[in-house]
Design a protein around this motif. Structure first.
Motif, PDB file in Angstrom:
ATOM      1  N   LYS A 127       0.925  -1.046   0.061  1.00  0.00           N
ATOM      2  CA  LYS A 127      -0.101  -0.105  -0.109  1.00  0.00           C
ATOM      3  C   LYS A 127       0.779   1.214   0.154  1.00  0.00           C
ATOM      4  CE  LYS A 127      -4.200   1.912   2.465  1.00  0.00           C
ATOM      5  NZ  LYS A 127      -3.655   3.433   2.302  1.00  0.00           N
ATOM      6  N   ASP A 184      -0.230   4.076  -2.682  1.00  0.00           N
ATOM      7  CA  ASP A 184      -0.438   5.346  -2.485  1.00  0.00           C
ATOM      8  C   ASP A 184       0.318   6.394  -3.098  1.00  0.00           C
ATOM      9  OD1 ASP A 184      -2.428   4.320  -0.747  1.00  0.00           O
ATOM     10  OD2 ASP A 184      -1.352   4.727   0.943  1.00  0.00           O
ATOM     11  N   ASN A 226      -4.089  -3.376  -1.035  1.00  0.00           N
ATOM     12  CA  ASN A 226      -3.858  -2.602   0.059  1.00  0.00           C
ATOM     13  C   ASN A 226      -3.928  -3.024   1.339  1.00  0.00           C
ATOM     14  OD1 ASN A 226      -3.641  -0.106  -1.429  1.00  0.00           O
ATOM     15  ND2 ASN A 226      -5.693  -0.065  -1.925  1.00  0.00           N
TER      16      ASN A 226
END
Lengths: 330, 204
Positions: free
Chosen positions: A158, A162, A208
């Motif tokens: 993640k 991101d 994620n």
């Protein structure tokens, strides 16, 4: 400096004990303490990023304490690094360790593209610094019904995703392994064993999930070639082949991506490939597994242990599959 | 000194069993790597296939080269059976820890195990009837029964192919050799055989 690091590692580590770990699976305290001392020793010299940029040899790599440290006996390093499926280097279990000596994992770049606002290509040093490196001790369950317990070094995928800002239309993440026939003797031949490059994929929510990590090392060192140097995926509730090695491309996509083993034998390997003792592979019952490196009994044959749903991580991930029929979406 | 066929026959057994005994020994002293049970299981299975191939080679060698080793064929066939039986015993005892329910489910549900078991049943039948008494008792049916070795070899090759993921070369090599040896049996009446009959002692 060494002292500080040792001190840090001897801090009490927060151990998660999900309800589905049997007391019999837990490691005795004395064994556990010895292991921590060994790890502390192995890690003590390490510095994140302190890796010679051109060296293929394993370099020390440290990680901060993680809450995801399974309290089970670690599979010996020798077994973790000599018993591998990495078909780019051959189909035998010892082929990857024997045939990957010429593979040059550094320098390395990975390209993250597709449905993202900030597509980019990152080099190895940038990747290492992208998020705090954590030591995570996970079970790894191979679809061939064997398993290991491995101390990985990495950070959540993640953190990388991101950074590239996936767009709203992105539903899946597709991964590709590098293809270097000159350094990977398992590629080619009369019958290519797989349609290269090796491909894998996750749903975006799986990618994620905090348990999903990009791993750069194990046992206090950077990944050996046979374990997927310089970076690989580790998704502990899925069969091992989902943990794609030596990743060069990560693409955010709208449609479910093709995956190497699903393309090869769709009736045997589904997209999800969650560890599931209730759903047999056509060739292997998935109800039990053999823990590699377990002593006791003739031939180290400690017998088989029951396989846990989602490889024992059901408490954390089962909700991802609410409403799905996992006998169909295997 | 020339060894008598009787001695050679014993040597075939003694030498033939060495790879299996050696691998077992390596397992006992923990020298078979990370997954010793699988290594033993696979090694024994491969030796079963190798001895099946040697058994099937006796006839073409006689036909094509003129060497008549038929008196050693029974030993080679029995070695194939011993290795197949040991391969199964490893799976049953060391791999599955005598979990008969799991083994039963495997045999019924997994084609590669079903096929392997069929080959083992055939080899067991042939091994049990490999003695002189059975040959006399069964008469012409003995030859018919023992042609099942062809089926056992074919099943063994298929078993190996089905047991692996994808298409690694090794099972395909075994299957190719076995296919050639079986197809050889389908060739029309072999001229070379007559030559052997015409020259029973082909020493130049």
């Amino acid at each position: 400096m060494l002292e500080i690091r040792n001190e840090q590692l001897r801090c009490p580590v927060l151990i998660r004990r999900p309800a589905d770990i049997l007391p019999s699976e837990m490691t005795s305290r004395s064994v556990y303490m010895r292991r921590r001392e060994f790890l502390a020793g192995a890690l003590s010299a390490g510095v994140v990023g302190g890796i010679a940029a051109s060296s293929a040899a394993a370099a020390p790599l440290t990680g901060v304490k993680s809450q995801y440290v399974l309290d089970e006996k670690l599979t010996p390093l020798e077994d973790v690094t000599t018993y591998n499926n990495f078909y780019e280097f051959g189909t035998g279990k010892s082929d990857p360790s024997q045939n990957s000596g010429n593979f040059k994992p550094l320098p390395w770049t990975v390209t993250i593209d597709g449905l993202v606002n900030k597509p980019q290509t990152l080099d190895y040093d940038a990747l290492l610094k992208l998020a705090p490196m954590e030591e995570r001790v996970y079970r790894m369950r191979c679809v061939e019904a064997w398993s290991m317990v491995i101390p990985w070094l990495g950070f959540p995928l993640k953190a990388l995703l991101d950074r590239v800002e996936p767009q709203g239309s992105a539903k899946y993440v597709a991964f590709e392994t590098i293809v270097r026939p000159d350094q990977m003797p398992g590629i080619g031949g009369f019958f290519p064993v797989l349609d290269w490059p090796y491909r894998e994929g996750l749903r975006l929510d799986e990618a994620n999930h905090p348990l999903t990590i990009l791993a750069f090392g194990l046992y206090g060192e950077t990944l050996p070639n046979q374990n997927g140097a310089p970076m690989r995926l580790v998704v502990p509730w899925k069969y091992g082949f989902k943990g794609i090695k030596s990743i060069v491309r990560i693409s955010l996509v709208e449609e479910q991506p093709k995956t190497a083993w699903n393309m090869q034998a769709p009736s045997e390997y589904g997209f999800y490939s969650n560890v599931n003792p209730a759903v047999d592979h056509p060739r292997w019952s998935q109800a039990t597994e053999r823990r590699i490196g377990e002593g006791g009994g003739l031939f180290g044959g400690g017998g088989r242990i029951p396989t846990l749903p989602f490889n024992g991580y059901g408490e954390q991930v089962a909700s991802l599959y609410a409403g799905m029929d996992l006998t169909k979406d295997y | 000194m020339r060894l008598s066929p009787r001695i050679i026959n014993w040597l075939v057994y003694v030498i033939g069993l060495q790879p299996g005994l050696w691998t077992f020994y390596l397992g006992v002293v923990d020298q078979l790597g990370a997954d010793p049970v699988k290594v033993l299981e696979h090694t024994l299975g491969e030796w079963a296939l190798r001895f099946l191939i040697l058994t099937l080679l006796i006839t073409p060698i006689r036909d094509l080269i003129g060497l008549n080793w038929i008196r050693y064929r029974r030993a080679l066939g029995l070695l194939a059976f011993y290795y197949a039986a040991a391969h199964f015993a490893t799976y049953l005892i060391l791999d599955q820890s005598l979990d008969l329910a799991a083994v039963g489910a495997d045999i019924v549900k997994r084609p590669f195990i079903t096929v392997g078991m069929a080959a083992l049943v055939i080899l067991t039948t042939l091994a049990v009837t490999s003695n002189g008494y059975s040959i006399r008792k069964l008469g012409v049916n003995w030859r018919r029964l023992h042609r099942l070795i062809y089926l056992a070899a074919a099943l063994g090759a298929v078993h190996f192919i089905l047991a692996v993921k994808s298409w690694p070369p090794e099972p395909l090599v075994y299957a190719g050799i076995i296919a050639v040896l079986l197809l050889y049996r389908l060739l029309p009446k072999r001229r070379s055989r007559r030559r052997v009959v015409a020259q029973p002692n082909p020493r130049g």
